[in-house]
Write an enzyme that holds these catalytic residues in place. Structure first.
Site, PDB file in Angstrom:
ATOM      1  N   ASP A  23      -0.488   4.057   0.987  1.00 55.99           N
ATOM      2  CA  ASP A  23      -1.069   5.067   1.765  1.00 55.99           C
ATOM      3  C   ASP A  23      -0.603   4.843   3.180  1.00 55.99           C
ATOM      4  O   ASP A  23       0.677   3.897   3.261  1.00 55.99           O
ATOM      5  CB  ASP A  23      -2.478   4.775   2.766  1.00 55.99           C
ATOM      6  CG  ASP A  23      -2.670   3.480   3.078  1.00 55.99           C
ATOM      7  OD1 ASP A  23      -2.344   3.237   3.955  1.00 55.99           O
ATOM      8  OD2 ASP A  23      -3.509   2.744   2.747  1.00 55.99           O
TER       9      ASP A  23
ATOM     10  N   ASN B  38       0.914  -0.815  -0.014  1.00 57.18           N
ATOM     11  CA  ASN B  38      -0.187   0.605  -0.331  1.00 57.18           C
ATOM     12  C   ASN B  38       1.187   1.167  -0.202  1.00 57.18           C
ATOM     13  O   ASN B  38       1.711   1.360   0.505  1.00 57.18           O
ATOM     14  CB  ASN B  38      -0.762  -0.087   1.469  1.00 57.18           C
ATOM     15  CG  ASN B  38      -2.331  -0.876   1.459  1.00 57.18           C
ATOM     16  OD1 ASN B  38      -2.338  -2.116  -0.060  1.00 57.18           O
ATOM     17  ND2 ASN B  38      -2.397  -1.538   2.325  1.00 57.18           N
TER      18      ASN B  38
ATOM     19  N   ALA C 214     -10.657  -7.873   6.899  1.00 58.77           N
ATOM     20  CA  ALA C 214      -9.347  -7.508   7.527  1.00 58.77           C
ATOM     21  C   ALA C 214      -9.394  -6.447   9.642  1.00 58.77           C
ATOM     22  O   ALA C 214      -8.756  -7.243   9.819  1.00 58.77           O
ATOM     23  CB  ALA C 214      -8.626  -6.719   7.127  1.00 58.77           C
TER      24      ALA C 214
ATOM     25  N   HIS D  81       5.877  -0.542  -2.698  1.00 57.32           N
ATOM     26  CA  HIS D  81       4.996   0.003  -3.959  1.00 57.32           C
ATOM     27  C   HIS D  81       5.382   1.540  -3.590  1.00 57.32           C
ATOM     28  O   HIS D  81       4.565   1.820  -4.212  1.00 57.32           O
ATOM     29  CB  HIS D  81       4.092  -0.522  -4.103  1.00 57.32           C
ATOM     30  CG  HIS D  81       3.990  -1.879  -4.718  1.00 57.32           C
ATOM     31  ND1 HIS D  81       3.135  -2.139  -4.871  1.00 57.32           N
ATOM     32  CD2 HIS D  81       4.735  -3.018  -5.133  1.00 57.32           C
ATOM     33  CE1 HIS D  81       2.582  -3.804  -5.613  1.00 57.32           C
ATOM     34  NE2 HIS D  81       4.612  -3.745  -5.496  1.00 57.32           N
TER      35      HIS D  81
ATOM     36  N   GLU E  78     -12.177 -13.122   0.947  1.00 61.97           N
ATOM     37  CA  GLU E  78     -11.847 -14.223  -0.084  1.00 61.97           C
ATOM     38  C   GLU E  78     -10.792 -14.482  -0.729  1.00 61.97           C
ATOM     39  O   GLU E  78      -9.620 -14.134  -0.640  1.00 61.97           O
ATOM     40  CB  GLU E  78     -12.474 -14.066  -1.893  1.00 61.97           C
ATOM     41  CG  GLU E  78     -11.845 -12.488  -2.532  1.00 61.97           C
ATOM     42  CD  GLU E  78     -11.654 -11.791  -3.391  1.00 61.97           C
ATOM     43  OE1 GLU E  78     -13.481 -12.150  -3.250  1.00 61.97           O
ATOM     44  OE2 GLU E  78     -12.212 -11.065  -4.383  1.00 61.97           O
TER      45      GLU E  78
ATOM     46  N   THR F 282      -4.026  -9.020   0.152  1.00 60.18           N
ATOM     47  CA  THR F 282      -4.489  -8.431  -1.113  1.00 60.18           C
ATOM     48  C   THR F 282      -4.367 -10.403  -2.460  1.00 60.18           C
ATOM     49  O   THR F 282      -5.129 -11.129  -1.851  1.00 60.18           O
ATOM     50  CB  THR F 282      -2.197  -8.638  -1.154  1.00 60.18           C
ATOM     51  OG1 THR F 282      -1.312  -8.704  -2.963  1.00 60.18           O
ATOM     52  CG2 THR F 282      -2.113  -9.862  -0.450  1.00 60.18           C
TER      53      THR F 282
HETATM   54  P1  OAD Z   1      -6.330  -5.890  -5.135  1.00 55.67           P
HETATM   55  O1  OAD Z   1      -7.123  -4.722  -5.300  1.00 55.67           O
HETATM   56  O2  OAD Z   1      -5.790  -6.570  -6.097  1.00 55.67           O
HETATM   57  O3  OAD Z   1      -6.637  -7.354  -3.703  1.00 55.67           O
HETATM   58  C1  OAD Z   1      -7.803  -6.679  -2.722  1.00 55.67           C
HETATM   59  C2  OAD Z   1      -7.785  -8.212  -2.223  1.00 55.67           C
HETATM   60  O4  OAD Z   1      -8.124  -7.331  -0.814  1.00 55.67           O
HETATM   61  C3  OAD Z   1      -9.078  -8.700  -2.806  1.00 55.67           C
HETATM   62  O5  OAD Z   1      -8.130  -9.775  -2.476  1.00 55.67           O
HETATM   63  C4  OAD Z   1      -9.762  -8.299  -1.943  1.00 55.67           C
HETATM   64  O6  OAD Z   1     -10.581  -9.707  -1.415  1.00 55.67           O
HETATM   65  C5  OAD Z   1      -9.463  -8.284  -0.413  1.00 55.67           C
HETATM   66  N1  OAD Z   1     -10.674  -7.226   0.885  1.00 55.67           N
HETATM   67  C6  OAD Z   1     -11.203  -6.374  -0.025  1.00 55.67           C
HETATM   68  N2  OAD Z   1     -11.905  -6.105   1.196  1.00 55.67           N
HETATM   69  C7  OAD Z   1     -11.279  -6.752   1.914  1.00 55.67           C
HETATM   70  C8  OAD Z   1     -11.417  -6.229   3.164  1.00 55.67           C
HETATM   71  N3  OAD Z   1     -12.205  -5.122   4.123  1.00 55.67           N
HETATM   72  N4  OAD Z   1     -10.810  -7.460   4.481  1.00 55.67           N
HETATM   73  C9  OAD Z   1     -10.405  -8.177   3.786  1.00 55.67           C
HETATM   74  N5  OAD Z   1      -9.498  -8.119   2.555  1.00 55.67           N
HETATM   75  C10 OAD Z   1     -10.263  -7.796   1.943  1.00 55.67           C
HETATM   76  O7  OAD Z   1      -5.061  -5.117  -4.182  1.00 55.67           O
HETATM   77  P2  OAD Z   1      -3.312  -5.312  -3.752  1.00 55.67           P
HETATM   78  O8  OAD Z   1      -3.444  -7.013  -3.950  1.00 55.67           O
HETATM   79  O9  OAD Z   1      -2.982  -4.838  -2.999  1.00 55.67           O
HETATM   80  O10 OAD Z   1       0.368  -1.555  -7.246  1.00 55.67           O
HETATM   81  O11 OAD Z   1      -2.860  -4.515  -5.271  1.00 55.67           O
HETATM   82  C11 OAD Z   1      -1.436  -5.844  -5.593  1.00 55.67           C
HETATM   83  C12 OAD Z   1      -0.761  -4.020  -6.190  1.00 55.67           C
HETATM   84  O12 OAD Z   1      -1.060  -3.958  -7.827  1.00 55.67           O
HETATM   85  C13 OAD Z   1      -1.294  -2.453  -5.335  1.00 55.67           C
HETATM   86  O13 OAD Z   1      -0.479  -2.936  -4.383  1.00 55.67           O
HETATM   87  C14 OAD Z   1      -1.022  -1.887  -6.730  1.00 55.67           C
HETATM   88  C15 OAD Z   1      -1.542  -2.345  -7.741  1.00 55.67           C
HETATM   89  O14 OAD Z   1      -1.729  -2.460  -9.515  1.00 55.67           O
HETATM   90  C16 OAD Z   1       0.849  -0.534  -7.890  1.00 55.67           C
HETATM   91  O15 OAD Z   1       0.282   0.386  -7.856  1.00 55.67           O
HETATM   92  C17 OAD Z   1       2.097  -0.654  -8.324  1.00 55.67           C
END
Ligand code: OAD
Length: 235
Positions: free
Chosen positions: A97, A95, A222, A112, A206, A179
């Site tokens: 943030d 993240n 989370a 990142h 999920e 993630t």
């Molecule tokens: P994603 O948006 O790909 O995935 C978010 C994950 O969090 C999903 O599997 C959701 O199911 C889960 N999720 C959503 N809400 C949730 C909650 N309340 N509690 C628990 N889980 C929850 O985001 P990232 O995996 O972080 O990179 O994406 C990876 C990278 O892709 C980011 O860092 C960014 C993006 O492109 C760059 O910008 C370089």
């Protein structure tokens, strides 16, 4: 002692799901950021070269937005774990943030990059930055108006990978939180951790793409799963 390895070193990887309940959009959910914007346009060096105003405006909006958000129970639980865990704990976040540090986490790697940093492409200096970049402010170090968001784009190398792999090699437990497992190299950490003999746990809303690699997956928000898991560890 049998084959139970003592639990001492922990590496936690977080993604957008850990900040979702703070009101920060994830990337790949329905209505998420990558449905509203093309990755090629706003998250690649080529997109930035083609239309810098579009890219700077996108990150200016995100930079402003995160400053109105607050850490949630998951961020706070991870900070508590760092404060109370007697072994080694490294938090690696994808993240950009600053909610982990606002919650109190200190041993933290932003692989990142960070929204609240600007990076000068003229002199390579980095500066804490809370305002906009669209008006091309001069770099505080060299004066050249060449600041860009200090965010790793697709095609660029994530930060501090050596430190991250060294910590994973020592880890007894690897925990992935919020993630999707869609973006490498972070998505591959679970493979590395397993090869190194760590137990691997996933906490996510999920199943992620790499879910089958984890010894255990707990599904839910989370803000509930992370405090419960921390409580269990510290008990
Ligand atoms: P994603 O948006 O790909 O995935 C978010 C994950 O969090 C999903 O599997 C959701 O199911 C889960 N999720 C959503 N809400 C949730 C909650 N309340 N509690 C628990 N889980 C929850 O985001 P990232 O995996 O972080 O990179 O994406 C990876 C990278 O892709 C980011 O860092 C960014 C993006 O492109 C760059 O910008 C370089």
């Amino acid at each position: 002692m049998g084959d139970m390895r003592a639990l001492r070193n922990i590496v936690v990887l977080t993604g957008a799901g850990v900040s979702a309940e703070s009101g920060i959009d994830t990337f790949r959910s329905a209505g998420g950021l990558w449905e509203q914007h093309r990755v090629e346009d706003v998250a690649t060096p080529e997109g930035f070269a083609r239309d810098p105003d579009l890219v700077l405006r996108f990150y200016d909006m995100r930079r402003a937005a995160i400053q109105t958000r607050q850490p949630n129970a998951a961020h706070l639980a991870l900070a508590r774990l760092e404060a109370e865990w007697p072994g080694e704990l490294l938090l690696v976040t994808q993240n950009v943030d600053d909610l982990h540090e606002r919650a109190g986490s200190r041993r933290l790697i932003h692989m990142h990059g960070e929204h609240l940093n600007a990076w000068c492409s003229a002199c390579d200096a980095r500066h804490g930055w809370t305002g906009p970049l669209i008006d091309r402010p001069p770099c505080p170090a060299c004066g050249v108006p060449a600041l860009r968001p200090d965010v790793v784009w697709f095609g660029e190398m994530p930060y501090r990978m050596d430190e991250i792999y060294a910590a994973i090699a020592r880890a007894d437990l690897f925990v992935s939180i919020g993630t999707s497992g869609a973006v490498y190299p972070a998505a591959g950490f679970v493979h590395t951790a397993r090869e190194a003999g760590a137990r691997c746990l996933e906490l996510n809303l999920e199943r992620s793409q790499g879910s089958g690699w984890f010894h255990e997956s707990r599904l839910g928000p989370a803000s509930e799963l992370v405090p419960a898991w921390v409580e269990e560890l510290l008990r």
